[in-house]
Scaffold this motif. Structure first.
Motif, PDB file in Angstrom:
ATOM      1  N   TRP A   7      27.637   8.803  50.481  1.00 40.99           N
ATOM      2  CA  TRP A   7      26.175   8.940  50.525  1.00 40.99           C
ATOM      3  C   TRP A   7      25.780  10.135  49.683  1.00 40.99           C
ATOM      4  CZ3 TRP A   7      23.144  13.086  52.370  1.00 40.99           C
ATOM      5  CH2 TRP A   7      21.760  12.852  52.296  1.00 40.99           C
ATOM      6  N   SER A   8      24.742   9.957  48.878  1.00 43.98           N
ATOM      7  CA  SER A   8      24.182  11.071  48.112  1.00 43.98           C
ATOM      8  C   SER A   8      22.674  11.064  48.299  1.00 43.98           C
ATOM      9  CB  SER A   8      24.532  10.958  46.626  1.00 43.98           C
ATOM     10  OG  SER A   8      23.992   9.765  46.066  1.00 43.98           O
ATOM     11  N   GLY A   9      22.098  12.236  48.380  1.00 45.08           N
ATOM     12  CA  GLY A   9      20.665  12.318  48.607  1.00 45.08           C
ATOM     13  C   GLY A   9      20.063  13.580  48.031  1.00 45.08           C
ATOM     14  N   VAL A  10      18.747  13.537  47.840  1.00 45.81           N
ATOM     15  CA  VAL A  10      17.968  14.688  47.389  1.00 45.81           C
ATOM     16  C   VAL A  10      16.821  14.875  48.368  1.00 45.81           C
ATOM     17  CG1 VAL A  10      16.538  15.672  45.557  1.00 45.81           C
ATOM     18  CG2 VAL A  10      18.567  14.320  44.968  1.00 45.81           C
ATOM     19  N   ILE A  11      16.663  16.090  48.864  1.00 45.36           N
ATOM     20  CA  ILE A  11      15.606  16.405  49.813  1.00 45.36           C
ATOM     21  C   ILE A  11      14.549  17.239  49.101  1.00 45.36           C
ATOM     22  CG2 ILE A  11      15.075  17.303  52.095  1.00 45.36           C
ATOM     23  CD1 ILE A  11      17.247  15.085  51.985  1.00 45.36           C
ATOM     24  N   GLY A  12      13.308  16.732  49.084  1.00 46.32           N
ATOM     25  CA  GLY A  12      12.221  17.434  48.428  1.00 46.32           C
ATOM     26  C   GLY A  12      11.244  18.014  49.437  1.00 46.32           C
ATOM     27  N   LEU A  13      10.227  18.677  48.935  1.00 46.55           N
ATOM     28  CA  LEU A  13       9.208  19.293  49.783  1.00 46.55           C
ATOM     29  C   LEU A  13       7.836  18.979  49.217  1.00 46.55           C
ATOM     30  CD1 LEU A  13       8.588  21.270  52.173  1.00 46.55           C
ATOM     31  CD2 LEU A  13       8.558  23.097  50.456  1.00 46.55           C
ATOM     32  N   SER A  14       6.929  18.503  50.082  1.00 48.12           N
ATOM     33  CA  SER A  14       5.569  18.193  49.659  1.00 48.12           C
ATOM     34  C   SER A  14       4.615  18.443  50.816  1.00 48.12           C
ATOM     35  CB  SER A  14       5.467  16.725  49.209  1.00 48.12           C
ATOM     36  OG  SER A  14       4.150  16.401  48.836  1.00 48.12           O
ATOM     37  N   GLY A  15       3.594  19.248  50.587  1.00 48.78           N
ATOM     38  CA  GLY A  15       2.612  19.511  51.622  1.00 48.78           C
ATOM     39  C   GLY A  15       3.181  20.131  52.874  1.00 48.78           C
ATOM     40  N   GLY A  16       4.216  20.938  52.724  1.00 50.70           N
ATOM     41  CA  GLY A  16       4.832  21.583  53.871  1.00 50.70           C
ATOM     42  C   GLY A  16       5.776  20.707  54.671  1.00 50.70           C
ATOM     43  N   ARG A  17       6.033  19.503  54.196  1.00 51.51           N
ATOM     44  CA  ARG A  17       6.937  18.573  54.889  1.00 51.51           C
ATOM     45  C   ARG A  17       8.074  18.175  53.955  1.00 51.51           C
ATOM     46  NH1 ARG A  17       4.398  15.492  59.174  1.00 51.51           N
ATOM     47  NH2 ARG A  17       5.464  13.611  58.467  1.00 51.51           N
ATOM     48  N   SER A  18       9.290  18.215  54.481  1.00 50.60           N
ATOM     49  CA  SER A  18      10.447  17.792  53.701  1.00 50.60           C
ATOM     50  C   SER A  18      10.564  16.268  53.742  1.00 50.60           C
ATOM     51  CB  SER A  18      11.721  18.437  54.259  1.00 50.60           C
ATOM     52  OG  SER A  18      11.649  19.849  54.169  1.00 50.60           O
ATOM     53  N   PHE A  19      11.053  15.681  52.661  1.00 53.19           N
ATOM     54  CA  PHE A  19      11.166  14.222  52.594  1.00 53.19           C
ATOM     55  C   PHE A  19      12.400  13.829  51.800  1.00 53.19           C
ATOM     56  CE2 PHE A  19       9.015  15.461  48.771  1.00 53.19           C
ATOM     57  CZ  PHE A  19       9.415  14.558  47.794  1.00 53.19           C
ATOM     58  N   LEU A  20      12.843  12.601  52.008  1.00 61.36           N
ATOM     59  CA  LEU A  20      14.010  12.075  51.320  1.00 61.36           C
ATOM     60  C   LEU A  20      13.568  11.536  49.967  1.00 61.36           C
ATOM     61  CD1 LEU A  20      17.046  11.508  51.555  1.00 61.36           C
ATOM     62  CD2 LEU A  20      16.481   9.323  52.637  1.00 61.36           C
TER      63      LEU A  20
END
Length: 273
Positions: A7-20
């Motif tokens: 499994w590989s993933g990138v976790i981003g941040l938008s509007g104070g909430r982290s997302f996949l």
């Protein structure tokens, strides 16, 4: 047949909430639907549709946390390590994390359960940028205690490497080969389970070390034997011996809760399973 799950993933941040932001898996590994915690952190469960790791199997995890992102990563259940028929073909797990500036990773996998005759090698590599933080734990059981398989596995190897801005700051290796022991009492005393909690942060101070030393002092005369050391750079490590998984998990969680508010400005996340 040997299986390579990943499994590989990138976790981003938008509007104070982290997302996949990105996710890719190769069977038998996959992810459950992610959800957001009370403070905007992403909570993600990894799943393995196979009954465990067999002779020659390999499992790989690669995850990048972008600047400011927060991730709590775990799996659904303990990892079963099956017997290795071929001496040189044990199972292998490799987990690699890239923690960006101001990002936070909490990697809390369920325990490893080595079956009789199993051989396993695990490696965790954490790359941290300035301002990044990570909490990493591991529990190794003696085997299927209910089946009478205590110290019946062949070999267990666990390694951890930590890099700060590309510079190696921590390297740790644990090797357990029960058949080479004259007696387990010489290594683990009367304990059967081994656990480690790594707290990696520029915020770690001597005060955190003192608090945990005072908290863990009574453990030297109970069902859990534990101690804490400050790393040479940006962190501390808690080592534990015990007789059951739940006891070790409880102490590790309490240790993290003691320092999390001061380090991160909020309490430790509690995830139900």
């Amino acid at each position: 047949m040997r299986v390579n799950g990943s499994w590989s993933g990138v976790i981003g941040l938008s509007g104070g909430r982290s997302f996949l932001a990105h996710s890719h898996h190769q069977a038998p590994m996959k992810t459950a639907k992610p959800f957001v915690g009370p403070d905007g952190e992403l909570i993600l469960y990894l799943m393995d549709s196979s009954p465990g790791l067999f002779n020659g199997d390999k499992q790989e995890i690669t995850c990048t946390l972008e600047a400011g992102a927060e991730l709590y990563l775990t799996n659904q259940s303990s990892c079963k390590l099956h017997p290795s028929v071929e001496v040189e073909a044990g199972s292998r797990q490799v987990s690699t994390f890239y923690v960006g500036e101001g990002a936070f990773l909490e990697y809390r996998p369920e325990p490893l359960v080595p079956y009789q005759g199993s051989r396993h090698e695990g490696e965790t590599v954490v790359h941290l940028a300035t301002g990044g933080q990570a909490v990493v734990s591991e529990i190794i059981t003696p085997g299927r205690v209910g089946h009478g398989e205590v110290w019946a596995y062949e070999r267990m190897m666990s390694r951890l490497s930590v890099y700060w801005d590309g510079e190696l700051a921590v390297w740790d290796s644990l090797l357990l080969e029960p058949k080479s022991w004259e007696t387990s009492l010489g290594l683990l005393g009367e304990y059967t389970h081994v656990a480690t909690l790594w707290v990696l942060s520029e915020q770690v101070s001597g005060e955190h070390l003192r608090l945990l030393q005072e908290f863990l002092a009574p453990c030297k005369e109970g069902d859990v034997y534990a101690g804490v050391s400050r790393l040479s750079k940006n962190g501390l490590v808690v080592r534990l011996l015990g007789r059951s998984v739940w006891q070790l998990e409880k102490v590790m969680q309490e240790c993290w809760e003691m320092v999390s508010v001061e380090m991160r400005g909020k309490g430790a996340l509690k995830v139900r399973k």
